[in-house]
Design a protein around this motif. Structure first.
Motif, PDB file in Angstrom:
ATOM      1  N   SER A   1      22.930  12.418  22.981  1.00  0.00           N
ATOM      2  CA  SER A   1      23.317  11.667  24.174  1.00  0.00           C
ATOM      3  C   SER A   1      24.773  11.951  24.472  1.00  0.00           C
ATOM      4  N   ILE A   2      25.191  11.721  25.725  1.00  0.00           N
ATOM      5  CA  ILE A   2      26.630  11.756  25.994  1.00  0.00           C
ATOM      6  C   ILE A   2      27.336  10.636  25.237  1.00  0.00           C
ATOM      7  N   ALA A   3      26.588   9.611  24.833  1.00  0.00           N
ATOM      8  CA  ALA A   3      27.168   8.533  24.030  1.00  0.00           C
ATOM      9  C   ALA A   3      27.563   9.008  22.641  1.00  0.00           C
TER      10      ALA A   3
ATOM     11  N   HIS B   1      22.198  16.460  25.181  1.00  0.00           N
ATOM     12  CA  HIS B   1      23.092  15.336  25.452  1.00  0.00           C
ATOM     13  C   HIS B   1      22.921  14.842  26.889  1.00  0.00           C
ATOM     14  N   PRO B   2      21.852  14.104  27.169  1.00  0.00           N
ATOM     15  CA  PRO B   2      21.665  13.588  28.522  1.00  0.00           C
ATOM     16  C   PRO B   2      22.611  12.434  28.834  1.00  0.00           C
ATOM     17  N   GLY B   3      22.866  12.248  30.134  1.00  0.00           N
ATOM     18  CA  GLY B   3      23.440  11.007  30.607  1.00  0.00           C
ATOM     19  C   GLY B   3      22.309  10.025  30.858  1.00  0.00           C
ATOM     20  N   PRO B   4      22.543   8.990  31.641  1.00  0.00           N
ATOM     21  CA  PRO B   4      21.474   8.026  31.953  1.00  0.00           C
ATOM     22  C   PRO B   4      20.330   8.705  32.716  1.00  0.00           C
ATOM     23  N   ILE B   5      19.132   8.548  32.208  1.00  0.00           N
ATOM     24  CA  ILE B   5      17.934   9.166  32.778  1.00  0.00           C
ATOM     25  C   ILE B   5      16.993   8.059  33.253  1.00  0.00           C
TER      26      ILE B   5
END
Length: 243
Positions: free
Chosen positions: A137-139, A179-183
């Motif tokens: 995740s980007i987190a 590393h996705p952002g909000p999906i």
């Protein structure tokens, strides 16, 4: 290394909904031969079973249980590709009363789950010269205050993923860290962003990145903002394997 999906056998954790379900759809779109739907509740994949018939095999898998993961791996020896998508997100700030409980649960699933999957499938992936994909995740790169423990667990998972890359590369196993952002999934909707990227931005990105031999994938618009800032560090520190 690069990995082409056509005629391959995949094992996807959390395959019943959200990004996991989209991954299944993209794999078949690009010619996958068979997919193991690795889920905790085997009744949750009925729709996918009806859609794809004997091209899918539902296999009970709880990534928080070493016994469950090892049993699943023992019954999936023909796997070329493992995609570890299963994860949990608990909304917890640093001083919340439940932070220790939340962190323990997220570490068990998001971090220890990855370690269990990697260990269980290492020999199979080496024998089949396969690939491992980890949904981070980007987190993992920037703490999100309301999701502090989730961010910590994903940062740890990303660190483990880097170690797996360096361990598996000499064995001929490709590793991809996503590393996705909000999906636009149930989990993504909880974060409270505006327009969310569709799940197939992630699943199609995985197909393309495997084919190119990438280690890092930032699949959506918000994630690409991170990529532009992070790329130099990744190129000069992460991908050079300095230690």
């Amino acid at each position: 290394m690069n990995f082409i999906i056509k005629d391959k056998v995949a094992f996807v954790t959390g395959a019943n909904r959200g990004i996991g379900k989209s991954i299944v759809e993209s794999l078949f779109k690009h010619g996958a031969k068979k997919i193991y739907l690795a889920v905790r509740n085997i009744d949750s994949t009925k729709e996918l079973e009806q859609q794809y018939g004997d091209k899918v095999v539902t296999i009970q898998t709880d990534v928080s249980s070493t016994e469950s993961v090892n049993k699943a791996a023992a019954n999936a020896k023909d796997v070329d590709l493992v995609i570890n998508n299963a994860g949990i997100m608990l909304s917890t700030t640093p001083l919340a009363d439940n932070i220790l409980e939340s962190l323990a649960k997220e570490m068990d699933v998001n971090v220890f789950g990855l370690v269990r999957i990697a260990n269980a499938f290492a020999d199979t992936l080496e024998r089949n010269q396969g690939a491992l994909v980890q949904l981070n995740s980007i987190a993992s790169l920037k703490n999100v205050l309301q999701e502090t423990t989730y961010s910590a667990s994903k940062a740890a998972a990303y660190s483990i993923t880097q170690g797996l890359k360096d361990t598996f590369e000499p064995k001929g196993i490709q590793v991809l860290s996503v590393h996705p952002g909000p999906i636009a999934t149930d989990m993504g909707n909880r974060v409270g962003f505006g327009d969310l990227a569709p799940a197939d931005a992630v699943s199609e990105g995985i197909i393309n990145s495997l084919a190119k031999g990438d280690f890092l994938l930032f699949p959506d618009e918000i994630a690409k903002m991170f990529e532009s800032a992070y790329q130099s560090y990744a190129d000069n520190i992460i991908l050079k394997n300095l230690f």
